[in-house]
Design a protein around this motif. Structure first.
Motif, PDB file in Angstrom:
ATOM      1  N   ASP A  95       0.872  -1.122   0.063  1.00  0.00           N
ATOM      2  CA  ASP A  95      -0.034   0.065   0.013  1.00  0.00           C
ATOM      3  C   ASP A  95       0.825   1.227   0.024  1.00  0.00           C
ATOM      4  N   PRO A  96       1.065   2.004  -1.088  1.00  0.00           N
ATOM      5  CA  PRO A  96       1.975   3.010  -1.404  1.00  0.00           C
ATOM      6  C   PRO A  96       1.664   4.220  -0.298  1.00  0.00           C
ATOM      7  N   LEU A  97       0.246   4.315  -0.041  1.00  0.00           N
ATOM      8  CA  LEU A  97      -0.106   5.528   0.688  1.00  0.00           C
ATOM      9  C   LEU A  97       0.487   5.316   1.975  1.00  0.00           C
ATOM     10  N   TYR A 217       2.794  16.541  -1.573  1.00  0.00           N
ATOM     11  CA  TYR A 217       2.774  15.605  -0.547  1.00  0.00           C
ATOM     12  C   TYR A 217       1.935  14.421  -1.036  1.00  0.00           C
ATOM     13  N   PRO A 218       2.056  13.093  -0.510  1.00  0.00           N
ATOM     14  CA  PRO A 218       1.636  11.918  -1.347  1.00  0.00           C
ATOM     15  C   PRO A 218       0.130  11.777  -1.290  1.00  0.00           C
ATOM     16  N   HIS A 219      -0.750  12.451  -0.321  1.00  0.00           N
ATOM     17  CA  HIS A 219      -2.219  12.463  -0.893  1.00  0.00           C
ATOM     18  C   HIS A 219      -2.560  13.197  -1.779  1.00  0.00           C
ATOM     19  N   GLU A 220      -1.702  13.941  -2.250  1.00  0.00           N
ATOM     20  CA  GLU A 220      -2.118  14.667  -3.592  1.00  0.00           C
ATOM     21  C   GLU A 220      -2.033  13.762  -4.864  1.00  0.00           C
ATOM     22  N   LEU A 221      -1.224  12.660  -4.737  1.00  0.00           N
ATOM     23  CA  LEU A 221      -1.106  11.966  -5.933  1.00  0.00           C
ATOM     24  C   LEU A 221      -1.975  10.724  -6.039  1.00  0.00           C
ATOM     25  N   SER A 222      -2.263  10.384  -7.184  1.00  0.00           N
ATOM     26  CA  SER A 222      -3.103   9.233  -7.542  1.00  0.00           C
ATOM     27  C   SER A 222      -2.309   7.761  -7.153  1.00  0.00           C
ATOM     28  N   GLY A 223      -3.050   6.578  -6.842  1.00  0.00           N
ATOM     29  CA  GLY A 223      -2.485   5.504  -6.515  1.00  0.00           C
ATOM     30  C   GLY A 223      -1.457   5.097  -7.239  1.00  0.00           C
ATOM     31  N   ARG A 228       4.391   4.824  -8.255  1.00  0.00           N
ATOM     32  CA  ARG A 228       5.726   5.151  -9.127  1.00  0.00           C
ATOM     33  C   ARG A 228       6.636   5.842  -8.220  1.00  0.00           C
ATOM     34  N   VAL A 229       6.141   6.781  -7.288  1.00  0.00           N
ATOM     35  CA  VAL A 229       7.194   7.231  -6.219  1.00  0.00           C
ATOM     36  C   VAL A 229       7.905   6.385  -5.406  1.00  0.00           C
ATOM     37  N   MET A 230       7.076   5.493  -5.034  1.00  0.00           N
ATOM     38  CA  MET A 230       7.719   4.234  -4.220  1.00  0.00           C
ATOM     39  C   MET A 230       8.819   3.532  -5.052  1.00  0.00           C
ATOM     40  N   ILE A 231       8.514   3.427  -6.213  1.00  0.00           N
ATOM     41  CA  ILE A 231       9.376   2.603  -7.236  1.00  0.00           C
ATOM     42  C   ILE A 231      10.784   3.710  -7.121  1.00  0.00           C
ATOM     43  N   ALA A 232      10.517   4.885  -7.551  1.00  0.00           N
ATOM     44  CA  ALA A 232      11.674   5.769  -7.615  1.00  0.00           C
ATOM     45  C   ALA A 232      12.552   6.059  -6.269  1.00  0.00           C
TER      46      ALA A 232
ATOM     47  N   LYS B 269       0.715 -16.306 -22.486  1.00  0.00           N
ATOM     48  CA  LYS B 269       1.924 -15.408 -22.838  1.00  0.00           C
ATOM     49  C   LYS B 269       1.728 -14.742 -24.195  1.00  0.00           C
ATOM     50  N   ASN B 270       1.065 -15.318 -25.290  1.00  0.00           N
ATOM     51  CA  ASN B 270       0.999 -14.786 -26.372  1.00  0.00           C
ATOM     52  C   ASN B 270      -0.101 -13.942 -26.900  1.00  0.00           C
ATOM     53  N   LYS B 271      -1.062 -13.604 -25.835  1.00  0.00           N
ATOM     54  CA  LYS B 271      -2.323 -12.901 -25.877  1.00  0.00           C
ATOM     55  C   LYS B 271      -1.930 -11.462 -26.340  1.00  0.00           C
ATOM     56  N   ASP B 272      -3.024 -10.914 -27.308  1.00  0.00           N
ATOM     57  CA  ASP B 272      -2.560  -9.642 -27.620  1.00  0.00           C
ATOM     58  C   ASP B 272      -2.496  -8.659 -26.431  1.00  0.00           C
ATOM     59  N   LYS B 273      -1.605  -7.455 -26.414  1.00  0.00           N
ATOM     60  CA  LYS B 273      -1.932  -6.896 -25.337  1.00  0.00           C
ATOM     61  C   LYS B 273      -2.267  -5.309 -25.637  1.00  0.00           C
ATOM     62  N   ILE B 274      -3.124  -5.089 -25.082  1.00  0.00           N
ATOM     63  CA  ILE B 274      -3.565  -3.450 -25.289  1.00  0.00           C
ATOM     64  C   ILE B 274      -3.323  -2.851 -23.726  1.00  0.00           C
ATOM     65  N   MET B 275      -2.257  -2.036 -23.822  1.00  0.00           N
ATOM     66  CA  MET B 275      -2.137  -1.140 -22.578  1.00  0.00           C
ATOM     67  C   MET B 275      -3.051  -0.031 -22.661  1.00  0.00           C
ATOM     68  N   ILE B 276      -3.499   0.434 -21.464  1.00  0.00           N
ATOM     69  CA  ILE B 276      -4.300   1.469 -21.158  1.00  0.00           C
ATOM     70  C   ILE B 276      -3.383   2.692 -20.531  1.00  0.00           C
ATOM     71  N   LEU B 277      -2.922   3.762 -21.088  1.00  0.00           N
ATOM     72  CA  LEU B 277      -2.044   4.766 -20.750  1.00  0.00           C
ATOM     73  C   LEU B 277      -2.725   5.719 -19.873  1.00  0.00           C
ATOM     74  N   GLY B 278      -2.053   6.323 -19.003  1.00  0.00           N
ATOM     75  CA  GLY B 278      -2.444   7.443 -18.281  1.00  0.00           C
ATOM     76  C   GLY B 278      -2.924   6.971 -17.039  1.00  0.00           C
ATOM     77  N   ASP B 279      -3.422   8.074 -16.017  1.00  0.00           N
ATOM     78  CA  ASP B 279      -4.053   7.915 -14.956  1.00  0.00           C
ATOM     79  C   ASP B 279      -5.421   7.878 -14.817  1.00  0.00           C
ATOM     80  N   VAL B 280      -6.323   7.376 -13.829  1.00  0.00           N
ATOM     81  CA  VAL B 280      -7.547   7.091 -13.777  1.00  0.00           C
ATOM     82  C   VAL B 280      -8.258   8.828 -13.788  1.00  0.00           C
ATOM     83  N   PRO B 281      -8.849   9.179 -14.482  1.00  0.00           N
ATOM     84  CA  PRO B 281      -9.446  10.647 -14.407  1.00  0.00           C
ATOM     85  C   PRO B 281     -10.160  11.051 -13.357  1.00  0.00           C
TER      86      PRO B 281
END
Lengths: 343, 342
Positions: A95-97, A217-223, A228-232, B269-281
């Motif tokens: 749990d990153p948070l 701050y951590p709470h301002e970022l999405s999960g 990603r910050v944890m990995i960094a 492992k050979n399944k076609d991969k479609i990544m969804i990029l970006g963060d949850v809006p």
């Protein structure tokens, strides 16, 4: 890279001794992704905490040896262990948070690791670019402190105005003016070497606007961003090995796919070893090369990923694989744990 | 095919207030949901966190009042032989009756069970509340035996049970009043796979035995595929695709559904991969015109991720492209999706 031999860990409780690990043998080669699977309570996490001596007080390693790059760290000193944790081995938690400090900015948290593990690099960078090492010359206090200063100034101004001595309020007015003009006045001051390295660490994990994220701050970022910050953070100390303890359990599947892809990319770029601890066999199938299945503090099967999914040898592994719904509506087979051969 | 519940253009908007107390934005948790739930079948709802799954469940139970739209109950639930009814128009007496017909199982069984109550009290509580006080003990034992527990468990506390057993207790309590519908909100996501298999088998048995209708909310697609007859995929408060399970898994139409199906870790492992990029809006819609629309341009995060996976042969969908609202069209019989018509 990491070699664990016959590791035995006990937990002393009021009800008696719990044998959490009962002779675990693991060998993780340079530059491979190794999966450790098992159900709740099988000892996956205890294995990694025992290896890093992060066990709680009740737990103790009673037998076995842990070798890192050939060096025996079973009885290593606290100083050496501090060097290893965050230096040679980076860790990501579930749990990153809750793993990030809520009252420190990302900048401060990653900076801490850089100061501890990358001091020489920092000094070198500062000398090369002729910039300060740690503290940027920019003056900036935390929002709380700034609010207090502002409140003091305003109350003194109103006090003196009420007393009819408005001349005395001039210095306080000046302070308020300075606070508003601060960013403009210090526009040319250079960032410190530490700031540069933090931004570098953040851009390695593909975070957009690293300057802005570093100051949040951590709470301002999405999960996903938090992970990603944890990995960094885990990579900031130039880690040669990454231990990921259920890194994607708290995330949505689409974000999980992103984070796993990131871990794979970084592993390839830097030729690191990764120990991926998870309960999700699908994650293992997708990311790992080798996998070990744990049950009741023992490793019951260890093989390459292709082998374990196409031809599982152990009864427990077979049961585990059969219990996952895979299309079709037939009744699921429930592994009868009491009758498997491992007990 | 008999409908037991019908949702008509259901909307739930939560206002976001600034420090002066004036509304600045709306969170459109549900933004026009139309669903028909068939009697005796399992209806699945999938989607990521924040897409409105839980709000949908809460509006169904009338724990929150919808902003507009309605939940229409069939005569099977209202108990009236002649008329279906709108959930909002129920009197308090009728609402009590309605709540008898619908049981709920939540994600975390430990959070749903009072740690200071005995199992017998927990399971009999709904019976006592609804005044069915004769033969409580034998009824509780019957309920526990239904879910694979027994009389010896009556005088124990929740902490003495394992996760799977606790979930069984929650299910027994939900069944106490002979409901017609069971709402299952991620019933197995806190459990291990072997225990999950037991609970799923149990749920299937109970459905056959009592002819229950399940509304199954989950993010685990393998579980959804196993359990559900029909499936709705939600994204940002809207249903973006709805179809029978086999049809949806074999022929996904909406880009988000495609990405979701391919993002699920699998052994192939050979399944076609479609990544969804970006963060949850963020689901916040600002009332201020200049900020009103969700961004549909490619964000910085997405640009970075595109550059990272370029040349690796991975297909991708940019998340900001999903923010546009497209009307629902029929793909084939019973299969609807929000895609552009050719």
């Amino acid at each position: 890279m990491l070699e664990i031999e016959n590791l035995k860990t006990n937990f002393n409780t009021y009800d008696g001794v719990v044998k959490a690990l009962d002779g675990v043998n693991l060998k993780i080669e340079d530059g491979e992704i190794f999966g450790l699977v098992g159900e709740t309570g099988s000892g996956k996490s205890v294995t990694c905490y025992s290896a890093l001596k992060l066990l709680p007080k009740a737990g103790e390693v009673v037998d076995g040896s842990i070798k890192l790059n050939g060096e025996d760290i079973t009885n290593a000193s606290d100083e050496r262990l501090r060097e290893i944790r965050g230096g040679e081995i980076g860790i990501i938690f579930q749990d990153p948070l809750s793993a990030l400090n809520p009252v420190m900015t990302v900048n401060e948290q990653i900076g801490e690791i850089l100061v501890l593990h990358q001091n020489a690099e920092l000094q070198k960078l500062a000398l090369e670019k002729e910039i300060p090492t740690f503290k940027s010359e920019k003056w900036k206090a935390s929002p709380g402190v700034e609010f207090t200063i502002m409140a003091f100034c305003i109350s003194f101004i109103s006090l003196f105005v009420m007393l009819g001595q408005w001349r005395f309020s001039l210095p306080f007015l000046f302070v308020i003016m300075l606070m508003f003009l601060r960013d403009y006045l210090q526009r040319d001051n250079p960032a410190s070497a530490l700031d540069l390295m933090v931004i570098d660490a953040l851009s390695r994990v593909k975070l957009p606007n690293p300057e802005q994220i570093a100051n949040s701050y951590p709470h301002e970022l999405s999960g996903g961003m938090q992970q990603r910050v944890m990995i960094a953070m885990a990579l900031a100390g130039k880690a040669k090995m990454l231990i990921a303890d259920e890194p994607t359990t708290a995330l949505d599947v689409t974000i999980q796919a992103q984070i796993l892809q990131l871990i794979k990319d970084i592993q390839k770029e830097e030729n690191m070893s990764v120990l991926l601890i998870t309960h999700d066999l699908g994650v293992v199938a997708e990311t790992c090369e080798k996998v070990a299945v744990m049950y009741k503090g023992k490793i019951v099967e260890q093989a390459t990923v292709e082998e374990i999914f196409s031809n599982p040898k152990n009864d427990y592994t077979k049961g585990l694989l059969e219990a996952i719904p895979k299309g079709g509506k037939e009744r699921l087979k429930v592994p009868n744990l009491e009758e498997t051969s491992v007990l | 095919m008999k409908e037991i519940l019908k949702l008509k253009n259901l909307k739930k908007h939560f206002p976001v207030k600034n420090s002066w107390g004036t509304d600045v934005a709306l969170v459109k948790a549900l933004d026009g949901v139309d669903l028909k739930i068939e009697s005796g079948k399992t209806f699945g709802i999938v989607g990521e966190s924040g897409c409105g799954k839980t709000t949908l469940m809460r509006t169904l139970l009338r724990l929150v009042e919808p902003t507009s739209g309605s939940v229409i109950l069939s005569e099977e639930i209202t108990g009236n032989n002649f008329s279906s009814k709108n959930l909002e128009e129920l009197t308090s007496e009728e609402l009590r009756n309605f709540r008898k017909q619908i049981g709920v199982v939540f994600q975390d069984p430990m959070g749903a069970l009072n740690p200071r109550m005995l199992i017998k009290d927990i399971v009999s509580e709904p019976l006592v509340i609804h005044g069915k006080t004769d033969n409580v003990r034998s009824r509780v034992i019957e309920l526990l035996e239904n879910v694979g527990l027994g009389e010896e468990h009556l005088y124990r506390y929740p902490h003495e049970f394992s996760g799977g057993q606790r979930q069984r207790i929650v299910i027994a309590r939900a069944l106490a009043l002979d409901p017609k519908i069971l709402v299952l909100d991620e019933p197995t996501s806190a459990l291990d796979v072997s225990v999950q298999a037991q609970i799923l088998n149990l749920l299937n048995d109970l459905q056959k035995k009592y002819d229950l209708t399940y509304i199954f909310i989950s993010h685990d697609l393998s579980v959804i595929e196993y359990m559900c007859d029909r499936l709705a995929v939600m994204y940002l408060g809207r249903v973006v695709e709805e179809a029978d399970t086999d049809e949806l898994f074999s022929n996904p139409q909406h880009p988000y559904t495609k990405a979701l199906l391919s993002a699920t870790p699998s052994f192939d492992k050979n399944k076609d991969k479609i990544m969804i990029l970006g963060d949850v809006p963020s689901p916040i819609n600002y009332l201020d015109e200049s900020k009103a629309k969700l961004a549909t341009e490619i964000t910085e995060q997405e640009k970075l991720e595109i550059s990272a996976i370029e040349g690796k042969g991975i297909d991708y969908i940019v998340r900001s492209s999903l923010n546009e609202v497209i009307p629902l069209v029929q793909i084939s019989d019973g299969h609807y999706a929000r895609v552009r018509q050719q």
